[in-house]
Scaffold this motif. Sequence first.
Motif, PDB file in Angstrom:
ATOM      1  N   ALA A  37       0.859  -1.278  -0.015  1.00 21.55           N
ATOM      2  CA  ALA A  37       0.076  -0.150   0.087  1.00 21.55           C
ATOM      3  C   ALA A  37       0.709   1.209   0.011  1.00 21.55           C
ATOM      4  CB  ALA A  37      -1.017   0.108   0.971  1.00 21.55           C
ATOM      5  N   ILE A  38       1.832   1.395   0.986  1.00 25.36           N
ATOM      6  CA  ILE A  38       2.746   2.462   0.916  1.00 25.36           C
ATOM      7  C   ILE A  38       3.504   2.639  -0.278  1.00 25.36           C
ATOM      8  CG2 ILE A  38       4.844   3.406   2.113  1.00 25.36           C
ATOM      9  CD1 ILE A  38       3.649   1.978   4.580  1.00 25.36           C
ATOM     10  N   THR A  39       4.005   1.666  -0.852  1.00 26.41           N
ATOM     11  CA  THR A  39       4.889   1.625  -2.222  1.00 26.41           C
ATOM     12  C   THR A  39       4.040   2.282  -3.198  1.00 26.41           C
ATOM     13  OG1 THR A  39       6.296  -0.294  -1.183  1.00 26.41           O
ATOM     14  CG2 THR A  39       6.352   0.356  -3.683  1.00 26.41           C
ATOM     15  N   ALA A  40       2.922   1.666  -3.456  1.00 24.41           N
ATOM     16  CA  ALA A  40       1.953   2.023  -4.398  1.00 24.41           C
ATOM     17  C   ALA A  40       1.575   3.455  -4.447  1.00 24.41           C
ATOM     18  CB  ALA A  40       0.573   1.357  -4.640  1.00 24.41           C
ATOM     19  N   CYS A  41       1.261   4.189  -3.185  1.00 21.21           N
ATOM     20  CA  CYS A  41       0.966   5.392  -2.928  1.00 21.21           C
ATOM     21  C   CYS A  41       2.023   6.216  -3.146  1.00 21.21           C
ATOM     22  CB  CYS A  41       0.223   5.551  -1.332  1.00 21.21           C
ATOM     23  SG  CYS A  41      -1.385   5.040  -1.374  1.00 21.21           S
ATOM     24  N   LEU A  42       3.262   6.144  -2.653  1.00 23.47           N
ATOM     25  CA  LEU A  42       4.394   6.825  -3.078  1.00 23.47           C
ATOM     26  C   LEU A  42       4.780   6.948  -4.486  1.00 23.47           C
ATOM     27  CD1 LEU A  42       6.852   5.786  -0.020  1.00 23.47           C
ATOM     28  CD2 LEU A  42       5.479   8.013  -0.406  1.00 23.47           C
ATOM     29  N   SER A  43       4.495   5.771  -5.400  1.00 21.27           N
ATOM     30  CA  SER A  43       4.810   5.561  -6.482  1.00 21.27           C
ATOM     31  C   SER A  43       3.785   6.210  -7.575  1.00 21.27           C
ATOM     32  CB  SER A  43       5.000   4.108  -6.883  1.00 21.27           C
ATOM     33  OG  SER A  43       5.816   3.533  -6.372  1.00 21.27           O
ATOM     34  N   VAL A  44       2.549   6.684  -7.321  1.00 18.43           N
ATOM     35  CA  VAL A  44       1.503   7.218  -8.061  1.00 18.43           C
ATOM     36  C   VAL A  44       0.845   8.295  -7.560  1.00 18.43           C
ATOM     37  CG1 VAL A  44      -0.339   6.454  -9.461  1.00 18.43           C
ATOM     38  CG2 VAL A  44       1.318   4.623  -9.146  1.00 18.43           C
ATOM     39  N   LYS A  45       0.655   9.251  -8.249  1.00 15.00           N
ATOM     40  CA  LYS A  45      -0.257  10.346  -7.591  1.00 15.00           C
ATOM     41  C   LYS A  45      -1.518  10.161  -7.620  1.00 15.00           C
ATOM     42  CE  LYS A  45       3.157  14.089  -9.328  1.00 15.00           C
ATOM     43  NZ  LYS A  45       3.189  15.239 -10.347  1.00 15.00           N
ATOM     44  N   GLY A  46      -2.346  10.364  -6.701  1.00 13.65           N
ATOM     45  CA  GLY A  46      -3.829  10.358  -6.442  1.00 13.65           C
ATOM     46  C   GLY A  46      -4.247   8.873  -6.475  1.00 13.65           C
ATOM     47  N   PHE A  47      -3.490   8.055  -5.956  1.00  9.27           N
ATOM     48  CA  PHE A  47      -3.692   6.539  -6.017  1.00  9.27           C
ATOM     49  C   PHE A  47      -4.438   6.319  -4.687  1.00  9.27           C
ATOM     50  CE2 PHE A  47      -2.668   1.798  -5.809  1.00  9.27           C
ATOM     51  CZ  PHE A  47      -2.964   1.550  -7.160  1.00  9.27           C
ATOM     52  N   GLN A  48      -5.592   5.393  -4.761  1.00  6.64           N
ATOM     53  CA  GLN A  48      -6.379   5.024  -3.788  1.00  6.64           C
ATOM     54  C   GLN A  48      -6.494   3.546  -3.485  1.00  6.64           C
ATOM     55  OE1 GLN A  48      -8.512   7.836  -2.462  1.00  6.64           O
ATOM     56  NE2 GLN A  48      -6.866   8.747  -4.064  1.00  6.64           N
ATOM     57  N   VAL A  49      -5.891   3.362  -2.405  1.00 10.50           N
ATOM     58  CA  VAL A  49      -5.844   2.131  -1.806  1.00 10.50           C
ATOM     59  C   VAL A  49      -6.752   1.819  -0.707  1.00 10.50           C
ATOM     60  CG1 VAL A  49      -4.355   0.192  -0.373  1.00 10.50           C
ATOM     61  CG2 VAL A  49      -3.195   1.812  -2.289  1.00 10.50           C
ATOM     62  N   TYR A  50      -7.391   0.632  -0.651  1.00 15.32           N
ATOM     63  CA  TYR A  50      -8.630   0.295   0.216  1.00 15.32           C
ATOM     64  C   TYR A  50      -7.989  -1.093   0.956  1.00 15.32           C
ATOM     65  CZ  TYR A  50     -12.126   3.834  -1.135  1.00 15.32           C
ATOM     66  OH  TYR A  50     -12.604   5.106  -1.519  1.00 15.32           O
ATOM     67  N   LEU A  51      -7.896  -0.999   2.141  1.00 17.02           N
ATOM     68  CA  LEU A  51      -7.172  -1.914   3.067  1.00 17.02           C
ATOM     69  C   LEU A  51      -8.221  -2.450   4.051  1.00 17.02           C
ATOM     70  CD1 LEU A  51      -5.311  -3.783   4.145  1.00 17.02           C
ATOM     71  CD2 LEU A  51      -4.268  -1.994   5.422  1.00 17.02           C
ATOM     72  N   PHE A  52      -8.840  -3.518   3.908  1.00 15.45           N
ATOM     73  CA  PHE A  52      -9.911  -4.067   4.821  1.00 15.45           C
ATOM     74  C   PHE A  52      -9.632  -5.109   5.806  1.00 15.45           C
ATOM     75  CE2 PHE A  52     -12.357  -2.284   1.262  1.00 15.45           C
ATOM     76  CZ  PHE A  52     -13.819  -2.020   2.040  1.00 15.45           C
ATOM     77  N   ARG A  53     -10.114  -4.884   6.919  1.00 19.03           N
ATOM     78  CA  ARG A  53     -10.115  -6.280   7.900  1.00 19.03           C
ATOM     79  C   ARG A  53     -11.862  -6.033   8.262  1.00 19.03           C
ATOM     80  NH1 ARG A  53      -6.155  -9.069  10.679  1.00 19.03           N
ATOM     81  NH2 ARG A  53      -7.814  -9.936  11.978  1.00 19.03           N
ATOM     82  N   ARG A  54     -12.428  -7.176   8.789  1.00 19.76           N
ATOM     83  CA  ARG A  54     -13.897  -7.696   8.829  1.00 19.76           C
ATOM     84  C   ARG A  54     -14.047  -6.603  10.139  1.00 19.76           C
ATOM     85  NH1 ARG A  54     -16.999 -11.016  12.192  1.00 19.76           N
ATOM     86  NH2 ARG A  54     -19.221 -10.936  11.424  1.00 19.76           N
ATOM     87  N   LEU A  55     -13.299  -6.192  11.372  1.00 20.30           N
ATOM     88  CA  LEU A  55     -13.594  -5.680  12.243  1.00 20.30           C
ATOM     89  C   LEU A  55     -12.614  -4.371  12.515  1.00 20.30           C
ATOM     90  CD1 LEU A  55     -14.103  -8.510  14.937  1.00 20.30           C
ATOM     91  CD2 LEU A  55     -16.035  -7.275  13.575  1.00 20.30           C
TER      92      LEU A  55
END
Length: 206
Positions: A40-58
């Motif tokens: 997630a961090i690598t992608a966000c640093l590599s691409v402007k305006g990148f949207q990562v959604y990280l899920f856990r159930r709770l």
Amino acid sequence: MNLNFPLHPKQKLALRSEANEILYGGAAGGGKSYLMRALAITACLSVKGFQVYLFRRLSVDLEKNHIEGVSGLRGLLAPLIECGICKIIKNQVRFTNGSKIHLCHCKDEKNITKYQGAEIDMLLIDEITHFTEVIYRFLRGRVRTTNLEAGRWGGRILVSGNPGGVGHLFVKKMFIDDVEPYAIRQMPEDEGGMRRQFIPARLHQY
């Protein structure tokens, strides 16, 4: 600015894979949650305006497993926070280049509608076997990157999981049954149309 994340060979394989729908699963202690944060961090640093959604159930598991601790997001991002490159605000990590890591939870199927309008560049689901198939397929349907700079990071799904849980059977059928580990399969449109792969995560990584 890039951070150096120490990854073992299986984690590197998942990070560099040509597949875009990956189950990184198996024994506890295989570094699954850490891989998701690094990706997630690598992608966000590599691409402007990148949207990562990280899920856990709770939400409590999201806080415990991904935010706090030495290898949690606060710890991993400390150098960037100190430099003013990003900040953690409630349920988001916001980067100065416009990228965001959205920290999400979805306890039950009735909760999925709050993500109806989400446009997800990268979807990360930790402990996928805690979710139902309905929730997974709904969230997968929100992965529709329009970021022209996304490149290899765009439209990627990485899920992790251990055996057992409400989603065990659908995950096994979707990613594991009748398929060799590491093999990449091109799925038909009615099954998502993605390049699917299962990478076993084990305590012994070689």
